[in-house]
Scaffold this motif. Structure first.
Motif, PDB file in Angstrom:
ATOM      1  N   ARG A 134       0.847  -1.191   0.000  1.00  0.00           N
ATOM      2  CA  ARG A 134       0.000   0.000   0.000  1.00  0.00           C
ATOM      3  C   ARG A 134       0.880   1.237   0.000  1.00  0.00           C
ATOM      4  O   ARG A 134       1.839   1.320   0.754  1.00  0.00           O
ATOM      5  CB  ARG A 134      -0.905   0.010   1.230  1.00  0.00           C
ATOM      6  N   ARG A 135       0.522   2.183  -0.842  1.00  0.00           N
ATOM      7  CA  ARG A 135       1.346   3.369  -1.040  1.00  0.00           C
ATOM      8  C   ARG A 135       0.690   4.614  -0.470  1.00  0.00           C
ATOM      9  O   ARG A 135      -0.526   4.769  -0.539  1.00  0.00           O
ATOM     10  CB  ARG A 135       1.629   3.565  -2.528  1.00  0.00           C
ATOM     11  N   TYR A 136       1.516   5.514   0.040  1.00  0.00           N
ATOM     12  CA  TYR A 136       1.070   6.789   0.562  1.00  0.00           C
ATOM     13  C   TYR A 136       1.948   7.877  -0.059  1.00  0.00           C
ATOM     14  O   TYR A 136       3.157   7.703  -0.170  1.00  0.00           O
ATOM     15  CB  TYR A 136       1.214   6.839   2.086  1.00  0.00           C
TER      16      TYR A 136
END
Length: 124
Positions: A56-58
């Motif tokens: 998951r990317r932020y």
């Protein structure tokens, strides 16, 4: 955990660079890896992060899609692909890692391990 960042350099505005951050040691304890940067005379700011297991990317809002974070678990390495670079992207870029149970990915104080930093200079 030891982190080693590399790939910085001098690039013209509009150009691209790819930073790498290799992790070694107790990498099984890593839950999130992130990139932060510190421009001359300014404080450290969050750039992007990725979860080690789920990917998951932020991203920081100011990036507007110019940067991409990715990971290669087999190599224990995280990458930061930076496109459409601007002079205001000039900074020392640091990779960081943390274990689970932290409250947020954007707060540098939540990270346990830091690399040495790699300098990115974008000329106008």
């Amino acid at each position: 955990v030891q982190l080693q960042a590399f790939g910085g350099g001098l690039v013209q505005a509009g150009g691209s660079l790819r930073l790498s951050c290799a992790a070694s040691g107790r990498t099984f304890s890593i839950d999130v890896m992130g990139w932060f940067r510190q421009a001359p005379g300014q404080g450290r700011e969050f750039v992007t992060a990725i979860t080690w297991s789920g990917g998951r990317r932020y991203y920081a809002d100011f990036l507007k899609g110019r940067f991409t974070i990715s990971r290669d678990n087999a190599k224990n390495t995280v990458y930061l692909e930076m496109n459409s670079l601007k002079p205001e992207d000039t900074a020392v870029y640091y990779c960081a890692a943390r274990g689970p149970n932290a409250r947020t990915v954007v707060d540098g104080s939540q990270y346990d391990y830091w690399g040495q930093g790699t300098k990115v200079t974008v000329s106008s």
